[in-house]
Design an enzyme around this catalytic site. Sequence first.
Site, PDB file in Angstrom:
ATOM      1  N   SER A   1     -49.871   4.167  -3.765  1.00 61.59           N
ATOM      2  CA  SER A   1     -50.769   5.285  -3.481  1.00 61.59           C
ATOM      3  C   SER A   1     -51.653   4.945  -2.298  1.00 61.59           C
ATOM      4  O   SER A   1     -51.994   3.786  -2.078  1.00 61.59           O
ATOM      5  CB  SER A   1     -51.626   5.602  -4.713  1.00 61.59           C
ATOM      6  OG  SER A   1     -52.379   6.780  -4.519  1.00 61.59           O
ATOM      7  N   ASP A   2     -52.005   5.971  -1.530  1.00 65.71           N
ATOM      8  CA  ASP A   2     -52.911   5.774  -0.407  1.00 65.71           C
ATOM      9  C   ASP A   2     -53.688   7.058  -0.203  1.00 65.71           C
ATOM     10  O   ASP A   2     -53.202   8.146  -0.518  1.00 65.71           O
ATOM     11  CB  ASP A   2     -52.150   5.414   0.873  1.00 65.71           C
ATOM     12  CG  ASP A   2     -53.082   4.850   1.923  1.00 65.71           C
ATOM     13  OD1 ASP A   2     -53.443   3.658   1.813  1.00 65.71           O
ATOM     14  OD2 ASP A   2     -53.478   5.594   2.841  1.00 65.71           O
TER      15      ASP A   2
END
Length: 196
Positions: A72-73
Amino acid sequence: MKNAKSPQLVLASTSPFRQALLGKLELPFIAIAPDCDETPLVNETAIELVERLAIGKATSCQLDSPSLVIGSDQVCVIDDRIIGKPLTREKAIEQLKAQSGRSITFYTGLALYNSQSESITSKVDTFTVHFRTLSQRVIESYVDKEEPFWCAGSFKSEGLGIVLFEKLEGKDPNTLVGLPLIDLVDMLEEQGFSVL
């Protein structure tokens, strides 16, 4: 509950915030630091950046057993400009002054990599934060109390940052903290990994 044939669940992140969010699902998981260059590419949009980095993080972990790896970012965008982590008190105050009375958008990329089939699923969730009009005193008081130096947008929505907002808009409040759990549950189910 994870059964004996299920792959292990891996979070490609050292973020305590993401680990706490994934912990809400009450599934056993391990966290591994991803090996991913987070430098934006030339002319890359915020959406392209977070999706590419989520995929890069999920696929960068070296694993010995079959795994479902979560990457995730997140980035914060104001006036079509990506806002990074402030890192200092001065920068945090500057960011909050720029956001006062305005709406900013968070884009959070999520990827799930199946190391056995080498398949990957990804998507980007959007969340909008509408700020109250903030005085200099309120901004400085908030920054000094919560020290949000490692948070994009210079606030912690899961903490005292909530007092800075007029309204929050989005599908999943977990997205704002950095891990879209509603989308993740769907992705895990698609891989045959039952959360309940």
